[in-house]
Design an enzyme around this catalytic site. Structure first.
Site, short mmCIF file in Angstrom:
data_model
loop_
_atom_site.label_atom_id
_atom_site.label_comp_id
_atom_site.label_asym_id
_atom_site.label_seq_id
_atom_site.Cartn_x
_atom_site.Cartn_y
_atom_site.Cartn_z
N LYS A 1 -15.20 15.88 21.60
CA LYS A 1 -15.72 14.74 22.12
C LYS A 1 -16.84 14.31 21.08
O LYS A 1 -18.05 14.93 21.09
CB LYS A 1 -16.10 14.88 23.51
N ASP B 1 -24.30 8.16 25.19
CA ASP B 1 -23.56 7.89 26.71
C ASP B 1 -24.53 7.49 27.49
O ASP B 1 -25.54 7.97 28.20
CB ASP B 1 -23.14 9.36 27.04
N LYS C 1 -26.29 5.26 33.61
CA LYS C 1 -26.95 6.52 34.16
C LYS C 1 -28.40 6.17 34.53
O LYS C 1 -28.94 5.04 34.00
CB LYS C 1 -26.94 7.37 32.86
N ASP D 1 -24.05 14.00 23.23
CA ASP D 1 -22.86 13.81 23.79
C ASP D 1 -21.83 13.83 22.66
O ASP D 1 -20.52 13.81 23.07
CB ASP D 1 -22.70 12.58 24.58
N ASP E 1 -18.71 6.15 33.50
CA ASP E 1 -19.46 7.26 33.00
C ASP E 1 -18.50 8.39 32.86
O ASP E 1 -18.86 9.33 32.23
CB ASP E 1 -20.78 7.56 34.03
N GLU F 1 -16.54 8.92 30.79
CA GLU F 1 -15.76 8.52 29.43
C GLU F 1 -15.29 9.60 28.46
O GLU F 1 -14.30 9.11 27.75
CB GLU F 1 -16.74 7.56 28.61
N ARG G 1 -13.30 12.08 29.12
CA ARG G 1 -11.98 12.37 29.40
C ARG G 1 -11.01 11.33 28.62
O ARG G 1 -9.91 11.41 28.31
CB ARG G 1 -11.74 12.78 30.81
N1 BES Z 1 -21.92 13.26 29.02
C1 BES Z 1 -21.74 13.38 30.42
C2 BES Z 1 -21.94 14.98 30.95
C3 BES Z 1 -23.06 15.29 31.23
C4 BES Z 1 -24.15 14.97 31.94
C5 BES Z 1 -23.50 16.33 30.12
C6 BES Z 1 -25.20 15.73 31.98
C7 BES Z 1 -24.69 16.97 30.00
C8 BES Z 1 -25.48 16.57 31.06
C9 BES Z 1 -20.43 12.77 30.81
O1 BES Z 1 -19.87 11.77 30.23
C10 BES Z 1 -20.67 12.22 32.26
O2 BES Z 1 -21.34 11.41 32.28
N2 BES Z 1 -19.96 12.74 33.45
C11 BES Z 1 -19.99 12.14 34.63
C12 BES Z 1 -18.77 12.67 35.31
C13 BES Z 1 -18.88 11.83 36.70
C14 BES Z 1 -19.01 10.43 36.61
C15 BES Z 1 -17.37 12.17 37.37
C16 BES Z 1 -20.93 13.43 35.49
O3 BES Z 1 -21.27 14.68 35.09
O4 BES Z 1 -22.11 12.94 36.20
ZN ZN Z 2 -20.43 11.64 28.11
MN MN Z 3 -20.51 9.88 30.80
#
Ligand code: BES
Ligand code: ZN
Ligand code: MN
Length: 497
Positions: free
Chosen positions: A267, A272, A279, A290, A349, A351, A353
């Site tokens: 990834k 992000d 966020k 990220d 968010d 993204e 996947r």
């Molecule tokens: N890059 C983030 C995941 C992340 C968040 C990694 C905090 C490390 C610390 C990812 O793209 C994301 O935002 N995931 C969301 C998914 C949700 C919207 C289903 C998450 O984990 O909140």
């Molecule tokens: Zn992310």
């Molecule tokens: Mn995200």
């Protein structure tokens, strides 16, 4: 840094510093007992006085001792002999190098690898030495314009004293050196700020790595190419960004062209923000990490090429920024992935996947023996496993087992989470083939369930490194994980180690 193997009696070693192992409770490893005898019992007296407890990670730097040829001796505690395992050794080695780095020493001879520590052999102990050296010497200074009081160590040559199998020690040093430098590369890529580390910049770093190795080729796809390939899901993530997306394809050929490759997918979200599903502010800067999965893949490709492993490996890096804006993808938008499946984007968010799914479809074209994606994918993974173990999921028990074993051996551990078909139910969409989020429950698993739809029949594993790719306190920065796990996996596969 020069790593060498040395033989000969400890008292005669000529170098800037001797590193000698000590157990808690007084027992002296052979090399240290020899040195103590030459020094007229100096070390035992010091221990009897209680001046050095020798817990794992304790160090004591001494000036020249009578009877020894070096101007310094560094005592390194291993803890109690009965409890001394690989973790204690790692701790001791790391602490010794940290202490050494503070002294004006340019060459040292370490005897830490001569102790027969449980869970190690001479090869592993040499690897630990070289990897730990790179870890302890790592600094990220390109954006510091003045001295920080934390300059890199002066050591230029590290010799490992070898008792028996010098060939194993030499191999361990060579492997540890390549792995250590790959980990440092991944850390450099991760630490670089997001205004520098853009998708194009990352692609350029991949080009540089490939340029140094004959068996490594690289190809960088632009957005027009991605559009022609039908990567509508990936392109929906980059829609709000002023930075063009890149898709890096690195190919290493170490075996017959007809051999099925191992495919890695990393990834590469260089920042992000969450997109329209923005966020919250606190710690948002950490979303520069990220792209850690991408950094891992580029670093693993470098290690594979340097080690010349007899295996074919493909490294895929889908990379873009996730930004809000007038052209950004909205919650509710439906996009068409390269696989043909349509996706309802309920949260922009989620993204990672969305870029990985198209990369997995692309990766399956190589008819891989195994396909492994690495992604800072879910905050839920940090909640579940913390910052110690990466999350592992997949559709192949043998692949998952091999990755777990590699992680344990490399001290870069992972933990498997289930992926029953029932979890797929949570991703149902009334309007498209699948939704990109599954609600609050089992967030790490529903993300993997989403990806599994694009892996098809390929033996596939997914490493969620959201918790392990970087640390916040006390020393904020990229960890370079899971480079160690993945190179260990490849070494095991090719049985070179
Ligand atoms: N890059 C983030 C995941 C992340 C968040 C990694 C905090 C490390 C610390 C990812 O793209 C994301 O935002 N995931 C969301 C998914 C949700 C919207 C289903 C998450 O984990 O909140
Ligand atoms: Zn992310
Ligand atoms: Mn995200």
């Amino acid at each position: 840094m020069k790593f060498v193997v040395k033989a000969g009696p400890v008292a005669r070693q000529r170098s800037g510093c001797l590193i000698l192992p000590v157990f808690a409770g007084g027992a002296l490893p052979t090399a240290t007992a020899d040195a103590d005898r030459a020094a007229g019992g100096f070390i035992r007296r010091l221990l009897r006085q209680g001046d050095f407890r020798a817990e794992a990670g304790d160090t004591l730097l001494l000036p020249k001792l009578p009877g020894l040829a070096t101007p310094r001796v560094l005592l390194a505690g291993l803890g109690a002999r009965e409890r001394c395992d690989r973790k204690a050794l790692r701790k001791a080695v790391r602490a010794a190098f940290m202490a050494l780095g503070k002294a004006p020493v340019t060459a040292a001879v370490s005897y830490l690898g001569t102790v027969d520590v449980r869970g190690t052999d001479a090869y592993r102990r040499a690897r630990i030495a070289a990897e730990s050296w790179h870890d302890s010497a790592y600094r990220f200074l390109p954006h510091k314009t003045r001295e920080t009081g934390n300059q890199p160590p002066k050591l230029r040559s590290l010799a490992l004293a070898a008792a028996g199998d010098t060939a194993a020690v030499r191999r361990g040093l060579a492997h540890g050196d390549a792995i250590g430098r790959a980990i440092s590369l991944a850390r450099d890529l991760g630490n670089e700020p997001p205004n520098v580390c853009t998708p194009s910049w990352l692609a350029q770093r991949a080009r540089e790595v490939a340029g140094r190795h004959r068996k490594l080729r690289v190809q960088v796809l632009d957005e027009a190419r991605m559009r022609r390939l039908g990567m509508g899901s990936l392109l929906s993530v980059t829609a709000g960004s002023a930075q063009p997306a890149r898709f890096v394809v690195m190919q290493y050929q170490g075996a017959r062209a007809s051999d099925a490759p191992v495919v890695f997918v990393g990834k590469g979200i260089t920042f992000d923000t969450g997109g329209i599903s923005l966020k919250p502010g606190p710690q948002m800067d950490e979303m520069k990490y990220d792209m850690s999965g991408a950094g891992t893949v580029i670093a693993v490709m470098q290690a594979v090429a340097e080690l010349g492993l007899p295996v074919n490996v493909v490294g895929l890096v889908p990379s873009c920024e996730n930004m809000p804006g007038g052209r950004a993808t909205r919650p509710g938008d439906i996009v068409r992935s390269m696989s043909g499946q349509t996706i309802e984007i309920l949260n922009t968010d989620a993204e990672g996947r969305l870029i990985l799914c198209d990369a997995l479809t692309y990766g399956a074209r190589f008819k891989p023996a195994a396909m492994i994606d690495i992604a800072t994918l879910t905050g839920a993974c940090v909640v579940a496993l913390g910052k110690h173990r990466s999350g592992l999921m997949g559709n192949s028990d043998p692949l998952a087992t091999a990755l777990l074993a590699a992680g344990d051996a490399a001290d870069d551990p992972a933990w498997r989470l289930p992926l029953d078909s029932e979890y797929m139910e949570l991703l149902k969409s009334p309007f498209a083939d699948v939704a990109n989020i599954g609600g609050r429950d089992a967030g790490t698993i529903t993300a993997a369930a989403f990806l599994s739809r694009f892996a098809g029949d390929t033996p596939w594993a997914h490493l969620d490194v959201a918790g392990t790719a970087w640390v916040t306190a006390p020393q904020k920065g990229s960890t370079g994980r899971p480079v160690g796990l993945l190179v260990e996996y490849l070494l095991n596969r090719t049985a070179v180690s």
